[in-house]
Motif scaffolding. Structure first.
Motif, PDB file in Angstrom:
ATOM      1  N   GLU A  14       1.626  20.456  -1.864  1.00  0.00           N
ATOM      2  CA  GLU A  14       0.569  19.446  -1.835  1.00  0.00           C
ATOM      3  C   GLU A  14       1.142  18.050  -1.616  1.00  0.00           C
ATOM      4  N   ARG A  15       2.275  17.777  -2.247  1.00  0.00           N
ATOM      5  CA  ARG A  15       2.898  16.466  -2.079  1.00  0.00           C
ATOM      6  C   ARG A  15       3.325  16.237  -0.642  1.00  0.00           C
ATOM      7  N   SER A  16       3.857  17.277  -0.004  1.00  0.00           N
ATOM      8  CA  SER A  16       4.279  17.146   1.390  1.00  0.00           C
ATOM      9  C   SER A  16       3.093  16.921   2.324  1.00  0.00           C
ATOM     10  N   LEU A  17       1.899  17.314   1.897  1.00  0.00           N
ATOM     11  CA  LEU A  17       0.697  17.082   2.697  1.00  0.00           C
ATOM     12  C   LEU A  17       0.133  15.676   2.483  1.00  0.00           C
ATOM     13  N   HIS A  18       0.313  15.122   1.286  1.00  0.00           N
ATOM     14  CA  HIS A  18      -0.258  13.813   0.960  1.00  0.00           C
ATOM     15  C   HIS A  18       0.650  12.647   1.338  1.00  0.00           C
ATOM     16  N   LEU A  19       1.958  12.822   1.217  1.00  0.00           N
ATOM     17  CA  LEU A  19       2.881  11.708   1.453  1.00  0.00           C
ATOM     18  C   LEU A  19       2.854  11.154   2.880  1.00  0.00           C
ATOM     19  N   PRO A  20       2.700  11.979   3.923  1.00  0.00           N
ATOM     20  CA  PRO A  20       2.729  11.414   5.284  1.00  0.00           C
ATOM     21  C   PRO A  20       1.629  10.398   5.567  1.00  0.00           C
ATOM     22  N   LEU A  21       0.508  10.462   4.852  1.00  0.00           N
ATOM     23  CA  LEU A  21      -0.617   9.571   5.161  1.00  0.00           C
ATOM     24  C   LEU A  21      -0.281   8.105   4.900  1.00  0.00           C
ATOM     25  N   PRO A  22       0.183   7.701   3.701  1.00  0.00           N
ATOM     26  CA  PRO A  22       0.541   6.285   3.522  1.00  0.00           C
ATOM     27  C   PRO A  22       1.715   5.855   4.389  1.00  0.00           C
ATOM     28  N   VAL A  23       2.656   6.771   4.643  1.00  0.00           N
ATOM     29  CA  VAL A  23       3.791   6.427   5.519  1.00  0.00           C
ATOM     30  C   VAL A  23       3.300   6.154   6.929  1.00  0.00           C
TER      31      VAL A  23
ATOM     32  N   ALA B  89      -5.715   1.313  20.681  1.00  0.00           N
ATOM     33  CA  ALA B  89      -5.597   2.635  20.064  1.00  0.00           C
ATOM     34  C   ALA B  89      -4.947   2.546  18.692  1.00  0.00           C
ATOM     35  N   LEU B  90      -3.939   1.689  18.555  1.00  0.00           N
ATOM     36  CA  LEU B  90      -3.257   1.542  17.270  1.00  0.00           C
ATOM     37  C   LEU B  90      -4.156   0.885  16.224  1.00  0.00           C
ATOM     38  N   ILE B  91      -4.929  -0.115  16.632  1.00  0.00           N
ATOM     39  CA  ILE B  91      -5.849  -0.760  15.682  1.00  0.00           C
ATOM     40  C   ILE B  91      -6.938   0.218  15.252  1.00  0.00           C
ATOM     41  N   SER B  92      -7.450   1.018  16.194  1.00  0.00           N
ATOM     42  CA  SER B  92      -8.453   2.029  15.844  1.00  0.00           C
ATOM     43  C   SER B  92      -7.865   3.051  14.870  1.00  0.00           C
ATOM     44  N   ALA B  93      -6.612   3.458  15.136  1.00  0.00           N
ATOM     45  CA  ALA B  93      -5.949   4.407  14.234  1.00  0.00           C
ATOM     46  C   ALA B  93      -5.743   3.790  12.858  1.00  0.00           C
ATOM     47  N   ARG B  94      -5.469   2.489  12.814  1.00  0.00           N
ATOM     48  CA  ARG B  94      -5.290   1.804  11.518  1.00  0.00           C
ATOM     49  C   ARG B  94      -6.565   1.883  10.690  1.00  0.00           C
ATOM     50  N   TRP B  95      -7.715   1.608  11.300  1.00  0.00           N
ATOM     51  CA  TRP B  95      -8.977   1.685  10.576  1.00  0.00           C
ATOM     52  C   TRP B  95      -9.245   3.113  10.097  1.00  0.00           C
ATOM     53  N   ALA B  96      -8.989   4.084  10.959  1.00  0.00           N
ATOM     54  CA  ALA B  96      -9.237   5.483  10.585  1.00  0.00           C
ATOM     55  C   ALA B  96      -8.329   5.910   9.432  1.00  0.00           C
ATOM     56  N   LEU B  97      -7.055   5.511   9.490  1.00  0.00           N
ATOM     57  CA  LEU B  97      -6.122   5.873   8.422  1.00  0.00           C
ATOM     58  C   LEU B  97      -6.483   5.185   7.106  1.00  0.00           C
TER      59      LEU B  97
ATOM     60  N   PHE C 175       0.292   5.254   7.813  1.00  0.00           N
ATOM     61  CA  PHE C 175      -0.501   4.030   7.804  1.00  0.00           C
ATOM     62  C   PHE C 175       0.393   2.804   7.923  1.00  0.00           C
ATOM     63  N   ALA C 176       1.496   2.771   7.171  1.00  0.00           N
ATOM     64  CA  ALA C 176       2.409   1.630   7.221  1.00  0.00           C
ATOM     65  C   ALA C 176       3.036   1.485   8.608  1.00  0.00           C
ATOM     66  N   ILE C 177       3.403   2.616   9.211  1.00  0.00           N
ATOM     67  CA  ILE C 177       4.020   2.566  10.546  1.00  0.00           C
ATOM     68  C   ILE C 177       3.018   2.081  11.589  1.00  0.00           C
ATOM     69  N   ILE C 178       1.797   2.652  11.555  1.00  0.00           N
ATOM     70  CA  ILE C 178       0.770   2.268  12.522  1.00  0.00           C
ATOM     71  C   ILE C 178       0.382   0.816  12.344  1.00  0.00           C
ATOM     72  N   TYR C 179       0.334   0.365  11.105  1.00  0.00           N
ATOM     73  CA  TYR C 179      -0.024  -1.028  10.822  1.00  0.00           C
ATOM     74  C   TYR C 179       0.993  -1.978  11.466  1.00  0.00           C
ATOM     75  N   GLY C 180       2.280  -1.709  11.245  1.00  0.00           N
ATOM     76  CA  GLY C 180       3.319  -2.580  11.789  1.00  0.00           C
ATOM     77  C   GLY C 180       3.392  -2.541  13.301  1.00  0.00           C
TER      78      GLY C 180
ATOM     79  N   CYS D  70       0.831  -1.211   0.000  1.00  0.00           N
ATOM     80  CA  CYS D  70       0.000   0.000   0.000  1.00  0.00           C
ATOM     81  C   CYS D  70       0.863   1.257   0.000  1.00  0.00           C
ATOM     82  N   LEU D  71       1.949   1.242   0.766  1.00  0.00           N
ATOM     83  CA  LEU D  71       2.843   2.399   0.807  1.00  0.00           C
ATOM     84  C   LEU D  71       3.438   2.675  -0.572  1.00  0.00           C
ATOM     85  N   LEU D  72       3.921   1.643  -1.243  1.00  0.00           N
ATOM     86  CA  LEU D  72       4.505   1.829  -2.571  1.00  0.00           C
ATOM     87  C   LEU D  72       3.463   2.319  -3.579  1.00  0.00           C
ATOM     88  N   THR D  73       2.267   1.735  -3.528  1.00  0.00           N
ATOM     89  CA  THR D  73       1.239   2.082  -4.513  1.00  0.00           C
ATOM     90  C   THR D  73       0.739   3.504  -4.322  1.00  0.00           C
ATOM     91  N   TRP D  74       0.427   3.854  -3.080  1.00  0.00           N
ATOM     92  CA  TRP D  74      -0.087   5.206  -2.825  1.00  0.00           C
ATOM     93  C   TRP D  74       0.982   6.257  -3.097  1.00  0.00           C
TER      94      TRP D  74
END
Length: 224
Positions: free
Chosen positions: A145-154, A184-192, A156-161, A128-132
């Protein structure tokens, strides 16, 4: 054998000499430049072309296939064997849910579940990180705009792991304080993940709108 210049002149008159000495016109120069761009396009991929965007399409197919496989098949199988829903299929959970899952599940299945978190489950956030990230760069966003969008997939990957690690620790010690952190981390994963879907919809609409505007102005490579 080819004709000499004098023979050509006798046959064709001054026309051959005129063609040989006439400099290339603007139209000819434009065609040469277009041909040069075409040859360069054969060597270097252009992310605005459909052939390059196919890589993104394949990436999203793989990403959603992995997500569906994990959340619609693997995790329900763990729930079936345990007789209780695995905690990460819940938006939030507490000690009661962790104790019920850990207490009713064979230790061997708990060990397999923990191993799954450290192996196959980590493929999902990585793909997902690579694709997004590829989608964000292909959208030709501004630097801001890129600096605002890039942190989201990053993120997500960190919270997931880290969520996987915290969940393993919570199952190993259901009475410990790490249960709240895991929840809290699982809830954050769903939200992200929901935010990732919203981001994908925005980027897709932006790409389509850009293509339509370029087509209206006649700026697509196929229209040149």
């Amino acid at each position: 054998m080819g004709l000499s210049k004098s023979q050509k002149k006798r046959l064709y008159g001054d026309k051959a000499q005129l063609e040989a000495t006439t400099p290339p016109t603007r139209t000819t120069a434009k065609m040469s430049a277009a041909d040069s761009r075409y040859r360069q396009g054969e060597l270097y991929a252009d992310p605005t072309k459909s052939s390059s965007n196919m890589y993104l399409v394949v990436g999203f197919i793989v990403s959603f296939s992995l997500i569906a496989y994990n959340y619609l098949w693997v995790l329900p199988q763990f729930s079936h064997f345990a007789g209780n829903t695995v905690p990460e299929l819940l938006f939030s959970f507490g000690r009661d849910e962790i104790e019920a899952f850990a207490g009713s599940t064979d230790p061997d299945y708990i060990a397999q579940y923990a191993t799954y978190h450290l192996s196959a489950a980590l493929i999902v956030p990585f793909v997902c990180l690579l694709t997004w990230t590829g989608m964000i760069f292909a959208s030709h966003l501004s630097l801001r705009e890129r600096s605002l969008h890039l942190p989201l997939p990053v993120l997500f990957a960190i919270i997931y792991g880290t969520g996987n690690l915290a969940l393993n620790a919570a199952l190993a010690n259901p009475a410990g304080s790490v249960v709240g952190i895991a929840s809290a981390l699982i809830s954050a994963r769903w939200a992200l993940f929901i935010l990732l879907l919203a981001q994908l919809a925005y980027l897709c609409l932006r790409l389509v709108r850009g293509k339509v505007d370029a087509f209206t102005r006649g700026e697509l490579p196929e229209q040149q």
